[in-house]
Design an enzyme around this catalytic site. Structure first.
Site, PDB file in Angstrom:
ATOM      1  N   SER A   1       3.710  -2.481  10.255  1.00 24.56           N
ATOM      2  CA  SER A   1       5.163  -2.586  10.392  1.00 24.56           C
ATOM      3  C   SER A   1       5.718  -3.944   9.946  1.00 24.56           C
ATOM      4  O   SER A   1       6.678  -4.453  10.533  1.00 24.56           O
ATOM      5  CB  SER A   1       5.606  -2.245  11.822  1.00 24.56           C
TER       6      SER A   1
ATOM      7  N   ASN B   1       0.879  -1.173   0.000  1.00 24.62           N
ATOM      8  CA  ASN B   1       0.000   0.000   0.000  1.00 24.62           C
ATOM      9  C   ASN B   1       0.913   1.220   0.000  1.00 24.62           C
ATOM     10  O   ASN B   1       1.520   1.542   1.017  1.00 24.62           O
ATOM     11  CB  ASN B   1      -0.895  -0.025   1.248  1.00 24.62           C
TER      12      ASN B   1
ATOM     13  N   GLU C   1      -5.188  -5.128  10.725  1.00 30.61           N
ATOM     14  CA  GLU C   1      -4.140  -4.137  10.982  1.00 30.61           C
ATOM     15  C   GLU C   1      -4.412  -3.437  12.314  1.00 30.61           C
ATOM     16  O   GLU C   1      -5.257  -2.523  12.378  1.00 30.61           O
ATOM     17  CB  GLU C   1      -4.145  -3.072   9.884  1.00 30.61           C
TER      18      GLU C   1
ATOM     19  N   LYS D   1       0.182   4.264  -0.194  1.00 25.38           N
ATOM     20  CA  LYS D   1      -0.392   5.460   0.438  1.00 25.38           C
ATOM     21  C   LYS D   1      -0.131   6.679  -0.463  1.00 25.38           C
ATOM     22  O   LYS D   1      -0.200   6.558  -1.689  1.00 25.38           O
ATOM     23  CB  LYS D   1       0.145   5.618   1.863  1.00 25.38           C
TER      24      LYS D   1
ATOM     25  N   GLU E   1      -6.707   4.604   8.126  1.00 25.53           N
ATOM     26  CA  GLU E   1      -6.476   6.024   7.820  1.00 25.53           C
ATOM     27  C   GLU E   1      -7.704   6.632   7.141  1.00 25.53           C
ATOM     28  O   GLU E   1      -8.019   7.809   7.344  1.00 25.53           O
ATOM     29  CB  GLU E   1      -5.211   6.168   6.961  1.00 25.53           C
TER      30      GLU E   1
ATOM     31  N   HIS F   1      -9.441   1.158   5.162  1.00 31.35           N
ATOM     32  CA  HIS F   1      -8.154   1.315   5.855  1.00 31.35           C
ATOM     33  C   HIS F   1      -8.359   2.243   7.060  1.00 31.35           C
ATOM     34  O   HIS F   1      -9.152   3.196   6.992  1.00 31.35           O
ATOM     35  CB  HIS F   1      -7.105   1.893   4.897  1.00 31.35           C
TER      36      HIS F   1
ATOM     37  N   GLY G   1       2.881   1.925  10.800  1.00 35.37           N
ATOM     38  CA  GLY G   1       3.880   2.971  10.611  1.00 35.37           C
ATOM     39  C   GLY G   1       4.639   3.347  11.873  1.00 35.37           C
ATOM     40  O   GLY G   1       5.335   4.356  11.918  1.00 35.37           O
TER      41      GLY G   1
HETATM   42  O1  LIG Z   1      -1.666  -0.510   4.601  1.00 37.10           O
HETATM   43  C1  LIG Z   1      -0.627  -0.729   5.223  1.00 37.10           C
HETATM   44  C2  LIG Z   1      -0.555  -0.499   6.634  1.00 37.10           C
HETATM   45  O2  LIG Z   1      -1.137   0.700   7.005  1.00 37.10           O
HETATM   46  C3  LIG Z   1       0.772  -0.782   7.272  1.00 37.10           C
HETATM   47  O3  LIG Z   1       1.678   0.257   7.065  1.00 37.10           O
HETATM   48  P1  LIG Z   1       3.207   0.035   7.582  1.00 37.10           P
HETATM   49  O4  LIG Z   1       3.661  -1.252   6.965  1.00 37.10           O
HETATM   50  O5  LIG Z   1       3.943   1.220   7.095  1.00 37.10           O
HETATM   51  O6  LIG Z   1       3.127  -0.062   9.071  1.00 37.10           O
END
Ligand SMILES: O=C[C@H](O)COP(=O)(O)O
Length: 253
Positions: free
Chosen positions: A213, A9, A167, A11, A97, A95, A173
């Protein structure tokens, strides 16, 4: 046996030239698509060109969200109908977010999931608890309720084809990962929720990812767990080398 699915992803990262460069490098790598599904969920503005660039490769392209209506006066939004028309295969829905910053709710997630299937898109449905909810031992209740809301009204066939991404919000993150055992326990609870609602065959087939993560250093242990069938990856999907390592772990799981 369930085929692992590793989805990056991106983002709101990368420019178009960076995205194309990434895909050109990725396509040269040896990844066996019979053993792992590889997906890149890119910003909407790149989707058209990424679909073209990944044509005939092992990589599928996904969107990061979609609107539930086919068309209309919804400034700034993109519909499932439009994504399908581009040749996009997957779409991330709900998601954390999106839930946190764009007011998405269990109800809108349900509508988007339904619309995704109406447009032949595979939804990657995100669920997860906050740190506070985890500390109050609410994780399984919260996550199960999110899963049931998202899947309500779907046919068994569509539930089976869905991808669920667990998640924990506190792990996204932050560098903090749920332990593989903890993540597996919640993924198992998700599978049991699906078993109660849709039966054993569906529950045994649906793929459940862990996200938060995930990186090359921890993916093997996560994928070694019975109920974790892949990963939804943010940060570690942004570099070709680390994304390939994640795909290799999926391939060997
Ligand atoms: O969509 C992915 C997640 O929000 C995980 O993000 P991350 O791997 O940067 O923690």
């Amino acid at each position: 046996m369930r085929k692992p699915i590793i989805a990056g992803n991106w983002k709101m990262y990368k420019t178009l030239s960076e995205a194309k460069d990434f895909v050109e490098q990725l396509k040269d790598k040896q990844v066996d698509s019979s053993k792992v599904d590889a997906v890149i969920c890119a910003p909407a503005i790149f989707l058209d060109q990424l679909v073209q660039a990944t044509n005939d490769s092992f990589v599928a392209v996904g969107a990061q969200t979609m609107h539930e209506e086919k068309e209309g006066a919804f400034t700034g939004e993109v519909s499932g109908h439009q994504l399908q028309d581009l040749g996009v295969s997957y779409v991330v829905i709900g998601h954390s977010e999106r839930r946190q910053y764009f007011n998405e709710t269990d109800e809108s997630v349900q509508q988007k999931v339904k619309a995704a299937f109406e447009n032949n898109l595979t939804p990657i449905i995100c669920v997860g608890e906050t740190l506070e909810q985890r500390e109050q031992n609410e994780t399984v209740n919260i996550v199960s309720a999110q899963v049931m809301a998202a899947l309500e009204g779907l046919s068994e066939e569509n539930v089976e084809a869905s991808v669920i991404a667990y998640e924990p919000i506190w792990a996204i993150g932050t560098g903090k990962t749920a332990t593989a055992d903890d993540a597996n326990e919640v993924c198992q609870a998700i599978r049991e929720t699906i078993l109660d609602g849709f039966g054993e065959e569906v529950a045994n087939s649906v793929r459940i990812q862990y996200g938060g993560s995930v990186k090359p250093e921890n993916i093997e242990e996560l994928l070694s767990k019975e109920h974790i069938d892949g990963a939804l990856v943010g940060g570690a999907s942004l570099q070709v080398d680390s994304f390939v390592k994640l795909l290799e772990a999926g391939q060997n799981a």
